[in-house]
Design a protein around this motif. Sequence first.
Motif, PDB file in Angstrom:
ATOM      1  N   VAL A   1       0.840  -1.209   0.000  1.00  0.00           N
ATOM      2  CA  VAL A   1       0.000   0.000   0.000  1.00  0.00           C
ATOM      3  C   VAL A   1       0.871   1.254   0.000  1.00  0.00           C
ATOM      4  O   VAL A   1       0.517   2.287  -0.584  1.00  0.00           O
ATOM      5  N   ALA A   2       2.061   1.163   0.608  1.00  0.00           N
ATOM      6  CA  ALA A   2       2.969   2.308   0.652  1.00  0.00           C
ATOM      7  C   ALA A   2       3.672   2.540  -0.683  1.00  0.00           C
ATOM      8  O   ALA A   2       4.385   3.532  -0.845  1.00  0.00           O
ATOM      9  N   GLY A   3       3.478   1.622  -1.641  1.00  0.00           N
ATOM     10  CA  GLY A   3       4.019   1.820  -2.975  1.00  0.00           C
ATOM     11  C   GLY A   3       5.177   0.935  -3.344  1.00  0.00           C
ATOM     12  O   GLY A   3       5.730   1.047  -4.448  1.00  0.00           O
ATOM     13  N   GLU A   4       5.596   0.027  -2.447  1.00  0.00           N
ATOM     14  CA  GLU A   4       6.675  -0.886  -2.794  1.00  0.00           C
ATOM     15  C   GLU A   4       6.216  -1.840  -3.886  1.00  0.00           C
ATOM     16  O   GLU A   4       5.054  -2.253  -3.916  1.00  0.00           O
ATOM     17  N   ARG A   5       7.105  -2.193  -4.787  1.00  0.00           N
ATOM     18  CA  ARG A   5       6.741  -3.110  -5.869  1.00  0.00           C
ATOM     19  C   ARG A   5       6.221  -4.423  -5.306  1.00  0.00           C
ATOM     20  O   ARG A   5       6.774  -4.966  -4.340  1.00  0.00           O
ATOM     21  N   LEU A   6       5.174  -4.941  -5.936  1.00  0.00           N
ATOM     22  CA  LEU A   6       4.623  -6.221  -5.497  1.00  0.00           C
ATOM     23  C   LEU A   6       5.706  -7.291  -5.502  1.00  0.00           C
ATOM     24  O   LEU A   6       5.798  -8.107  -4.574  1.00  0.00           O
ATOM     25  N   GLU A   7       6.534  -7.312  -6.545  1.00  0.00           N
ATOM     26  CA  GLU A   7       7.562  -8.341  -6.665  1.00  0.00           C
ATOM     27  C   GLU A   7       8.572  -8.274  -5.526  1.00  0.00           C
ATOM     28  O   GLU A   7       9.065  -9.311  -5.061  1.00  0.00           O
ATOM     29  N   ASP A   8       8.890  -7.061  -5.058  1.00  0.00           N
ATOM     30  CA  ASP A   8       9.816  -6.929  -3.938  1.00  0.00           C
ATOM     31  C   ASP A   8       9.178  -7.395  -2.632  1.00  0.00           C
ATOM     32  O   ASP A   8       9.848  -7.960  -1.772  1.00  0.00           O
ATOM     33  N   VAL A   9       7.891  -7.151  -2.485  1.00  0.00           N
ATOM     34  CA  VAL A   9       7.178  -7.613  -1.290  1.00  0.00           C
ATOM     35  C   VAL A   9       7.126  -9.137  -1.270  1.00  0.00           C
ATOM     36  O   VAL A   9       7.345  -9.784  -0.229  1.00  0.00           O
ATOM     37  N   LEU A  10       6.852  -9.732  -2.421  1.00  0.00           N
ATOM     38  CA  LEU A  10       6.748 -11.189  -2.512  1.00  0.00           C
ATOM     39  C   LEU A  10       8.115 -11.871  -2.501  1.00  0.00           C
ATOM     40  O   LEU A  10       8.256 -13.004  -2.036  1.00  0.00           O
TER      41      LEU A  10
ATOM     42  N   HIS B   1       7.571   9.519 -18.284  1.00  0.00           N
ATOM     43  CA  HIS B   1       6.160   9.158 -18.455  1.00  0.00           C
ATOM     44  C   HIS B   1       5.885   7.690 -18.117  1.00  0.00           C
ATOM     45  O   HIS B   1       4.744   7.238 -18.230  1.00  0.00           O
ATOM     46  N   LEU B   2       6.902   6.962 -17.706  1.00  0.00           N
ATOM     47  CA  LEU B   2       6.690   5.577 -17.306  1.00  0.00           C
ATOM     48  C   LEU B   2       5.960   5.514 -15.965  1.00  0.00           C
ATOM     49  O   LEU B   2       6.022   6.465 -15.175  1.00  0.00           O
ATOM     50  N   PRO B   3       5.278   4.419 -15.671  1.00  0.00           N
ATOM     51  CA  PRO B   3       4.656   4.265 -14.350  1.00  0.00           C
ATOM     52  C   PRO B   3       5.699   4.409 -13.247  1.00  0.00           C
ATOM     53  O   PRO B   3       6.867   4.014 -13.423  1.00  0.00           O
ATOM     54  N   PRO B   4       5.302   4.959 -12.094  1.00  0.00           N
ATOM     55  CA  PRO B   4       6.262   5.179 -11.001  1.00  0.00           C
ATOM     56  C   PRO B   4       7.023   3.925 -10.595  1.00  0.00           C
ATOM     57  O   PRO B   4       8.203   3.996 -10.259  1.00  0.00           O
ATOM     58  N   GLU B   5       6.369   2.767 -10.632  1.00  0.00           N
ATOM     59  CA  GLU B   5       7.032   1.540 -10.212  1.00  0.00           C
ATOM     60  C   GLU B   5       8.203   1.196 -11.124  1.00  0.00           C
ATOM     61  O   GLU B   5       9.105   0.475 -10.721  1.00  0.00           O
ATOM     62  N   MET B   6       8.169   1.689 -12.362  1.00  0.00           N
ATOM     63  CA  MET B   6       9.291   1.461 -13.270  1.00  0.00           C
ATOM     64  C   MET B   6      10.360   2.528 -13.084  1.00  0.00           C
ATOM     65  O   MET B   6      11.521   2.219 -12.802  1.00  0.00           O
ATOM     66  N   ARG B   7       9.994   3.778 -13.222  1.00  0.00           N
ATOM     67  CA  ARG B   7      11.001   4.831 -13.247  1.00  0.00           C
ATOM     68  C   ARG B   7      11.636   5.080 -11.882  1.00  0.00           C
ATOM     69  O   ARG B   7      12.766   5.571 -11.789  1.00  0.00           O
ATOM     70  N   GLU B   8      10.924   4.749 -10.790  1.00  0.00           N
ATOM     71  CA  GLU B   8      11.459   5.009  -9.460  1.00  0.00           C
ATOM     72  C   GLU B   8      12.082   3.775  -8.815  1.00  0.00           C
ATOM     73  O   GLU B   8      12.965   3.905  -7.964  1.00  0.00           O
ATOM     74  N   ALA B   9      11.632   2.590  -9.203  1.00  0.00           N
ATOM     75  CA  ALA B   9      12.065   1.383  -8.502  1.00  0.00           C
ATOM     76  C   ALA B   9      13.060   0.542  -9.284  1.00  0.00           C
ATOM     77  O   ALA B   9      13.610  -0.412  -8.743  1.00  0.00           O
ATOM     78  N   GLU B  10      13.301   0.867 -10.549  1.00  0.00           N
ATOM     79  CA  GLU B  10      14.202   0.057 -11.362  1.00  0.00           C
ATOM     80  C   GLU B  10      15.418   0.864 -11.781  1.00  0.00           C
ATOM     81  O   GLU B  10      15.337   2.079 -12.000  1.00  0.00           O
ATOM     82  N   ASP B  11      16.543   0.187 -11.892  1.00  0.00           N
ATOM     83  CA  ASP B  11      17.791   0.808 -12.321  1.00  0.00           C
ATOM     84  C   ASP B  11      17.575   1.485 -13.679  1.00  0.00           C
ATOM     85  O   ASP B  11      17.158   0.841 -14.644  1.00  0.00           O
ATOM     86  N   ARG B  12      17.861   2.769 -13.749  1.00  0.00           N
ATOM     87  CA  ARG B  12      17.617   3.511 -14.990  1.00  0.00           C
ATOM     88  C   ARG B  12      18.378   2.918 -16.168  1.00  0.00           C
ATOM     89  O   ARG B  12      17.933   2.994 -17.311  1.00  0.00           O
ATOM     90  N   ARG B  13      19.511   2.299 -15.896  1.00  0.00           N
ATOM     91  CA  ARG B  13      20.298   1.703 -16.976  1.00  0.00           C
ATOM     92  C   ARG B  13      19.551   0.572 -17.675  1.00  0.00           C
ATOM     93  O   ARG B  13      19.854   0.244 -18.820  1.00  0.00           O
ATOM     94  N   ALA B  14      18.569  -0.018 -16.975  1.00  0.00           N
ATOM     95  CA  ALA B  14      17.792  -1.102 -17.571  1.00  0.00           C
ATOM     96  C   ALA B  14      16.651  -0.582 -18.434  1.00  0.00           C
ATOM     97  O   ALA B  14      15.983  -1.367 -19.115  1.00  0.00           O
ATOM     98  N   LEU B  15      16.430   0.730 -18.427  1.00  0.00           N
ATOM     99  CA  LEU B  15      15.302   1.327 -19.143  1.00  0.00           C
ATOM    100  C   LEU B  15      15.737   2.271 -20.263  1.00  0.00           C
ATOM    101  O   LEU B  15      15.183   2.244 -21.360  1.00  0.00           O
ATOM    102  N   ASP B  16      16.731   3.102 -19.986  1.00  0.00           N
ATOM    103  CA  ASP B  16      17.070   4.233 -20.852  1.00  0.00           C
ATOM    104  C   ASP B  16      17.917   3.782 -22.048  1.00  0.00           C
ATOM    105  O   ASP B  16      19.066   3.375 -21.909  1.00  0.00           O
TER     106      ASP B  16
END
Length: 265
Positions: A53-62, A181-196
């Motif tokens: 609920v606080a915004g942590e990625r589901l995958e990290d919680v699991l 413009h990516l969803p927050p779970e992508m742009r904030e929780a993932e290494d930018r090098r894996a996206l950009d």
Amino acid sequence: MPAPQQVPEQTPARPSVTARLRAAGCVHAEQEAALLQEAADGADLEALLARRVAGERLEDVLGWAGFCGLRLAVAPGVFVPRHRSAALVERAAAHARPGDVLLDVCCGTGALAAAVSARVPGLRVHATDLDPAAVDCARRNLPGAHVVAGDLFAALPAALRGAVDVLLANVPYVPTAHIAHLPPEMREAEDRRALDGGADGLDVLRRLLHEAGGWLGARGRCFVELDESQAPTALAAARTAGLRAAAETDEDEDGDGTTVLVVRR
């Protein structure tokens, strides 16, 4: 190579858990509630729910991500495999033969190599990624594989040159200006090098294609995921690198497409 754990059937979610997730903006609230309940077996459901609920990625919680019927170890900051990448798995598995050398470049969790290995037995698997946390995940998900930290092909043994039968490369391909413009779970929780992927999203792909021909064997194929709009530029880049390529697009039931660049010498 043993496959990661298969995804079991889910138990029905509690309405109260689903309601809290839905109120927090989770689109797939009922499915997430069932997964959190399962993960809380012997643990504190409230603590897991509060993290989500606080915004942590589901995958990290699991502690895992589902991909192609497998459960794969993940870690905070590591790129989570997308379901759309199953198109890469399908094509690579159709090409691969037992005993082939499979190389997963920009491997992240090692999801692509794990999924292909689950379909084709006896592959000799190598994988590489820049992110040490991703390399650690890939080693957990690819028991028996040779997984190293490095930029594209830089850390791989020279013996692999001209010997790769299946080259998987889910390189970053989001144009730099689109990251915001990516969803927050992508742009904030993932290494930018894996996206950009740079200005047009294809900077890393061009570097990959420049070297790929020297690593592919006689029947080797390279499979790369792209946005459909990038296909003409990617095909031109392959020709510039002296490679033959085709762009193949699969459309799902929602009309969204996954484009795979298939490359050979």
